[in-house]
Design an enzyme around this catalytic site. Structure first.
Site, PDB file in Angstrom:
ATOM      1  N   GLY A 106       0.781  -1.230   0.000  1.00 27.41           N
ATOM      2  CA  GLY A 106       0.000   0.000   0.000  1.00 27.41           C
ATOM      3  C   GLY A 106       0.809   1.273   0.000  1.00 27.41           C
ATOM      4  CB  CYS A 107       3.718   2.348   1.565  1.00 26.37           C
ATOM      5  SG  CYS A 107       4.844   3.739   1.760  1.00 26.37           S
ATOM      6  N   GLY A 108       3.945   3.734  -1.456  1.00 28.11           N
ATOM      7  CA  GLY A 108       4.826   3.960  -2.597  1.00 28.11           C
ATOM      8  C   GLY A 108       6.102   4.686  -2.255  1.00 28.11           C
ATOM      9  CB  CYS A 110       8.355   1.701   1.969  1.00 29.07           C
ATOM     10  SG  CYS A 110       6.622   1.626   2.437  1.00 29.07           S
TER      11      CYS A 110
END
Length: 254
Positions: A106-108, A110
């Site tokens: 879900g994270c772009g 990190c």
């Protein structure tokens, strides 16, 4: 109350869950010239598209012609990797922005080496004609029937599509919203077809705007309200940004 098993029966619910196919997720490494660059948790499909789109949307290369070769490697249950062969000069510039930690689905952002790299310098787009809300709504509706993986697994996947003049050219899916967008962009770039809009079933944070601008796409349409920074970046870089509030209303932010 009628006899039989209640729909709330815990045992019956467990049996139903066990019989359901679940969306696949696996570690996917992207390497540059054989050197580790980033690791993602992603749906292990269309990975060449994923790597190509990631290279463009993250400004590793400015044109797909800068990618000399794409090679897929499989490691069984341990995951897969995709190697991008690029020019040495681009390779050494990219290493300065290397992601050192595993990215989640879900994270772009990190594991970026520095906070400064989260907001990279963008080249503004040329003004692009804005599509009508009617055409965007029709495109979102048409995309639903093209979500093959979502149909197989009964949900749990984001989808993104690239379009040209209201026509859907390619649809890609992934458990991660950023990954789905990169896959769709990569599919378009690898096909050589021109496209002017990308739509996605996800919410919109600033990184999706940066990806669209870096890929030189004139319009981005999302399914939920964007962040304030996403709108600011879209306005500064001449990106048409639309929000389709679950199909019930449309807002043009830039």
């Amino acid at each position: 109350m009628e006899s039989g098993v209640s729909i709330l029966d815990p045992e019956q619910q467990t049996l139903s869950d066990n019989n359901r196919k679940l969306p696949p997720e696996a570690p996917i490494a992207i390497t540059l010239n054989g050197e580790g660059f980033a690791v993602f948790m992603a749906t292990p499909e269309d990975l060449e598209d994923f790597a190509a789109g990631f290279a463009i949307s993250e400004s590793i290369v400015s044109n797909f012609s800068d990618v000399l070769a794409i090679t897929l490697h499989e490691y069984g249950h341990e995951g897969k990797s995709v190697n991008l062969q690029i020019d040495d000069e681009l390779f050494f510039v990219a290493l300065k922005r290397r992601r050192l930690m595993t990215g989640t689905s879900g994270c772009g952002l990190c594991g970026l080496d520095s906070i400064r790299a989260a907001l990279r310098t963008l080249t503004p787009l040329s003004p692009h004609p804005a599509p009508t809300t009617q055409s965007i709504g029709a495109t979102f509706e048409a995309m639903q029937s093209k979500q093959t993986l979502n149909g197989i697994y009964g949900g749990g996947l984001h989808a993104a599509a690239i379009c040209c003049e209201d026509n859907i050219l390619e649809v890609r899916e992934d458990i991660g919203r950023h990954n789905a967008m990169d896959k769709a962009l990569g599919a378009g770039l690898r096909s050589g077809k021109p496209f002017d809009m990308v739509i996605t079933t996800s919410r919109c944070s600033s990184d999706l705007v940066q990806k669209a601008v870096s890929a030189r796409v004139g319009t981005l349409a999302v399914m939920a309200t964007p962040s304030d920074l996403a709108v600011k970046l879209a306005q500064e870089n001449c990106l048409n940004l639309y929000s389709c509030n679950r199909g019930y209303s449309f807002t043009r932010y830039s």
